[in-house]
Design a protein around this motif. Sequence first.
Motif, PDB file in Angstrom:
ATOM      1  N   GLN A  68     -12.216 -13.138   2.943  1.00  0.00           N
ATOM      2  CA  GLN A  68     -11.035 -12.293   3.116  1.00  0.00           C
ATOM      3  C   GLN A  68      -9.803 -12.888   2.452  1.00  0.00           C
ATOM      4  O   GLN A  68      -8.989 -12.175   1.876  1.00  0.00           O
ATOM      5  N   GLU A  69      -9.654 -14.201   2.528  1.00  0.00           N
ATOM      6  CA  GLU A  69      -8.480 -14.850   1.941  1.00  0.00           C
ATOM      7  C   GLU A  69      -8.668 -15.162   0.461  1.00  0.00           C
ATOM      8  O   GLU A  69      -7.789 -15.737  -0.167  1.00  0.00           O
ATOM      9  N   GLN A  70      -9.821 -14.838  -0.078  1.00  0.00           N
ATOM     10  CA  GLN A  70     -10.141 -15.014  -1.485  1.00  0.00           C
ATOM     11  C   GLN A  70      -9.985 -16.463  -1.946  1.00  0.00           C
ATOM     12  O   GLN A  70      -9.357 -16.747  -2.970  1.00  0.00           O
ATOM     13  N   THR A  71     -10.562 -17.370  -1.190  1.00  0.00           N
ATOM     14  CA  THR A  71     -10.615 -18.763  -1.637  1.00  0.00           C
ATOM     15  C   THR A  71     -11.633 -18.843  -2.769  1.00  0.00           C
ATOM     16  O   THR A  71     -12.267 -17.851  -3.126  1.00  0.00           O
ATOM     17  N   GLU A  72     -11.826 -20.032  -3.334  1.00  0.00           N
ATOM     18  CA  GLU A  72     -12.779 -20.184  -4.440  1.00  0.00           C
ATOM     19  C   GLU A  72     -14.182 -19.780  -4.024  1.00  0.00           C
ATOM     20  O   GLU A  72     -14.873 -19.082  -4.754  1.00  0.00           O
ATOM     21  N   VAL A  73     -14.605 -20.223  -2.854  1.00  0.00           N
ATOM     22  CA  VAL A  73     -15.949 -19.888  -2.373  1.00  0.00           C
ATOM     23  C   VAL A  73     -16.056 -18.394  -2.115  1.00  0.00           C
ATOM     24  O   VAL A  73     -17.008 -17.739  -2.547  1.00  0.00           O
ATOM     25  N   GLY A  74     -15.086 -17.861  -1.428  1.00  0.00           N
ATOM     26  CA  GLY A  74     -15.103 -16.428  -1.132  1.00  0.00           C
ATOM     27  C   GLY A  74     -15.039 -15.592  -2.388  1.00  0.00           C
ATOM     28  O   GLY A  74     -15.732 -14.581  -2.513  1.00  0.00           O
ATOM     29  N   ASP A  75     -14.235 -16.030  -3.345  1.00  0.00           N
ATOM     30  CA  ASP A  75     -14.111 -15.302  -4.604  1.00  0.00           C
ATOM     31  C   ASP A  75     -15.436 -15.320  -5.363  1.00  0.00           C
ATOM     32  O   ASP A  75     -15.842 -14.312  -5.940  1.00  0.00           O
ATOM     33  N   ALA A  76     -16.111 -16.450  -5.367  1.00  0.00           N
ATOM     34  CA  ALA A  76     -17.404 -16.544  -6.049  1.00  0.00           C
ATOM     35  C   ALA A  76     -18.430 -15.633  -5.382  1.00  0.00           C
ATOM     36  O   ALA A  76     -19.231 -14.977  -6.069  1.00  0.00           O
ATOM     37  N   LEU A  77     -18.419 -15.583  -4.067  1.00  0.00           N
ATOM     38  CA  LEU A  77     -19.361 -14.710  -3.360  1.00  0.00           C
ATOM     39  C   LEU A  77     -19.093 -13.241  -3.666  1.00  0.00           C
ATOM     40  O   LEU A  77     -20.017 -12.474  -3.925  1.00  0.00           O
ATOM     41  N   VAL A  78     -17.845 -12.850  -3.658  1.00  0.00           N
ATOM     42  CA  VAL A  78     -17.494 -11.447  -3.928  1.00  0.00           C
ATOM     43  C   VAL A  78     -17.805 -11.096  -5.382  1.00  0.00           C
ATOM     44  O   VAL A  78     -18.322 -10.005  -5.664  1.00  0.00           O
ATOM     45  N   ARG A  79     -17.527 -12.017  -6.313  1.00  0.00           N
ATOM     46  CA  ARG A  79     -17.868 -11.754  -7.721  1.00  0.00           C
ATOM     47  C   ARG A  79     -19.364 -11.585  -7.899  1.00  0.00           C
ATOM     48  O   ARG A  79     -19.814 -10.756  -8.693  1.00  0.00           O
ATOM     49  N   GLY A  80     -20.158 -12.366  -7.160  1.00  0.00           N
ATOM     50  CA  GLY A  80     -21.613 -12.219  -7.231  1.00  0.00           C
ATOM     51  C   GLY A  80     -22.063 -10.846  -6.749  1.00  0.00           C
ATOM     52  O   GLY A  80     -22.933 -10.215  -7.346  1.00  0.00           O
ATOM     53  N   LEU A  81     -21.445 -10.380  -5.662  1.00  0.00           N
ATOM     54  CA  LEU A  81     -21.768  -9.043  -5.152  1.00  0.00           C
ATOM     55  C   LEU A  81     -21.384  -7.978  -6.177  1.00  0.00           C
ATOM     56  O   LEU A  81     -22.160  -7.054  -6.450  1.00  0.00           O
ATOM     57  N   MET A  82     -20.214  -8.115  -6.760  1.00  0.00           N
ATOM     58  CA  MET A  82     -19.757  -7.124  -7.746  1.00  0.00           C
ATOM     59  C   MET A  82     -20.647  -7.130  -8.985  1.00  0.00           C
ATOM     60  O   MET A  82     -20.959  -6.069  -9.536  1.00  0.00           O
ATOM     61  N   ARG A  83     -21.080  -8.322  -9.428  1.00  0.00           N
ATOM     62  CA  ARG A  83     -21.988  -8.404 -10.582  1.00  0.00           C
ATOM     63  C   ARG A  83     -23.323  -7.744 -10.267  1.00  0.00           C
ATOM     64  O   ARG A  83     -23.895  -7.046 -11.109  1.00  0.00           O
ATOM     65  N   ALA A  84     -23.817  -7.949  -9.055  1.00  0.00           N
ATOM     66  CA  ALA A  84     -25.092  -7.335  -8.673  1.00  0.00           C
ATOM     67  C   ALA A  84     -24.978  -5.816  -8.672  1.00  0.00           C
ATOM     68  O   ALA A  84     -25.849  -5.115  -9.201  1.00  0.00           O
ATOM     69  N   GLN A  85     -23.886  -5.292  -8.109  1.00  0.00           N
ATOM     70  CA  GLN A  85     -23.714  -3.839  -8.076  1.00  0.00           C
ATOM     71  C   GLN A  85     -23.480  -3.272  -9.473  1.00  0.00           C
ATOM     72  O   GLN A  85     -23.958  -2.181  -9.791  1.00  0.00           O
ATOM     73  N   LEU A  86     -22.759  -3.996 -10.318  1.00  0.00           N
ATOM     74  CA  LEU A  86     -22.562  -3.545 -11.696  1.00  0.00           C
ATOM     75  C   LEU A  86     -23.883  -3.524 -12.451  1.00  0.00           C
ATOM     76  O   LEU A  86     -24.163  -2.590 -13.208  1.00  0.00           O
ATOM     77  N   GLY A  87     -24.705  -4.529 -12.243  1.00  0.00           N
ATOM     78  CA  GLY A  87     -26.019  -4.563 -12.891  1.00  0.00           C
ATOM     79  C   GLY A  87     -26.881  -3.392 -12.471  1.00  0.00           C
ATOM     80  O   GLY A  87     -27.557  -2.768 -13.301  1.00  0.00           O
ATOM     81  N   ILE A  88     -26.849  -3.074 -11.187  1.00  0.00           N
ATOM     82  CA  ILE A  88     -27.610  -1.918 -10.693  1.00  0.00           C
ATOM     83  C   ILE A  88     -27.100  -0.651 -11.360  1.00  0.00           C
ATOM     84  O   ILE A  88     -27.889   0.180 -11.841  1.00  0.00           O
ATOM     85  N   ALA A  89     -25.788  -0.485 -11.412  1.00  0.00           N
ATOM     86  CA  ALA A  89     -25.198   0.722 -11.997  1.00  0.00           C
ATOM     87  C   ALA A  89     -25.536   0.846 -13.475  1.00  0.00           C
ATOM     88  O   ALA A  89     -25.882   1.939 -13.947  1.00  0.00           O
ATOM     89  N   LEU A  90     -25.450  -0.245 -14.233  1.00  0.00           N
ATOM     90  CA  LEU A  90     -25.728  -0.189 -15.664  1.00  0.00           C
ATOM     91  C   LEU A  90     -27.194   0.112 -15.955  1.00  0.00           C
ATOM     92  O   LEU A  90     -27.509   0.913 -16.850  1.00  0.00           O
ATOM     93  N   ARG A  91     -28.095  -0.508 -15.226  1.00  0.00           N
ATOM     94  CA  ARG A  91     -29.523  -0.236 -15.437  1.00  0.00           C
ATOM     95  C   ARG A  91     -29.867   1.208 -15.098  1.00  0.00           C
ATOM     96  O   ARG A  91     -30.606   1.875 -15.830  1.00  0.00           O
ATOM     97  N   LEU A  92     -29.328   1.702 -13.998  1.00  0.00           N
ATOM     98  CA  LEU A  92     -29.601   3.077 -13.595  1.00  0.00           C
ATOM     99  C   LEU A  92     -28.967   4.064 -14.579  1.00  0.00           C
ATOM    100  O   LEU A  92     -29.589   5.076 -14.944  1.00  0.00           O
ATOM    101  N   ALA A  93     -27.762   3.776 -15.040  1.00  0.00           N
ATOM    102  CA  ALA A  93     -27.108   4.645 -16.022  1.00  0.00           C
ATOM    103  C   ALA A  93     -27.900   4.677 -17.325  1.00  0.00           C
ATOM    104  O   ALA A  93     -28.042   5.743 -17.940  1.00  0.00           O
ATOM    105  N   ALA A  94     -28.424   3.545 -17.752  1.00  0.00           N
ATOM    106  CA  ALA A  94     -29.224   3.508 -18.979  1.00  0.00           C
ATOM    107  C   ALA A  94     -30.475   4.370 -18.834  1.00  0.00           C
ATOM    108  O   ALA A  94     -30.833   5.118 -19.757  1.00  0.00           O
TER     109      ALA A  94
END
Length: 126
Positions: free
Chosen positions: A29-55
Motif C-alpha cells: 500500500q505504501e509502495q515501498t521497494e518490495v511492495g512496488d516490485a510485487l505490484v509490478r510483477g502482478l501488472m506484468r503478468a496481467q499485461l502478458g495475459i492481455a497481449l497473448r489473448l489479444a494476439a
Amino acid sequence: MTEQPPRRERVVLSQRRNARMMRTRVEVQEQTEVGDALVRGLMRAQLGIALRLAAAVIVVIVAIPLTGTVFPWLTSVEILGVRLNWLVLVFALYPLLYVAGRIYVHFAEQAERDFLRVVDDETDHE
C-alpha cells in the motif's frame, strides 16, 4: 466428578504471522521497494495475459477476411437470404470476443490470487 474445561492457551505464532502479513500489505500500500516490485510483477503478468489473448483474437479476426480473399466464392454464399460473412460475424466473431473477455477475466483474477498467495507466503519465510 465434574470435568473442568480445557485450559485456554494463548497462541503467539498466529498473532506474529498476522502482523507480518499486515506489514507486507502495508509495504504494498505504501509502495515501498518490495511492495512496488510485487505490484509490478502482478501488472506484468496481467499485461502478458492481455497481449497473448489479444494476439490470438487478432489472428482469428484477420483470418476471416483472408478466407474471403483466398476463397472468393464464399463471399457470395447466402444462407436463408443472409450472406455468409454476416453469419460468421454474428455466430463466430462476437461470441469469440465475449469468450476472450471471460477468459481474460478468469486469468487476471487467477494472477491476483497468485499475487496474494505470494504476499502471504513471503510473510511465512521472514
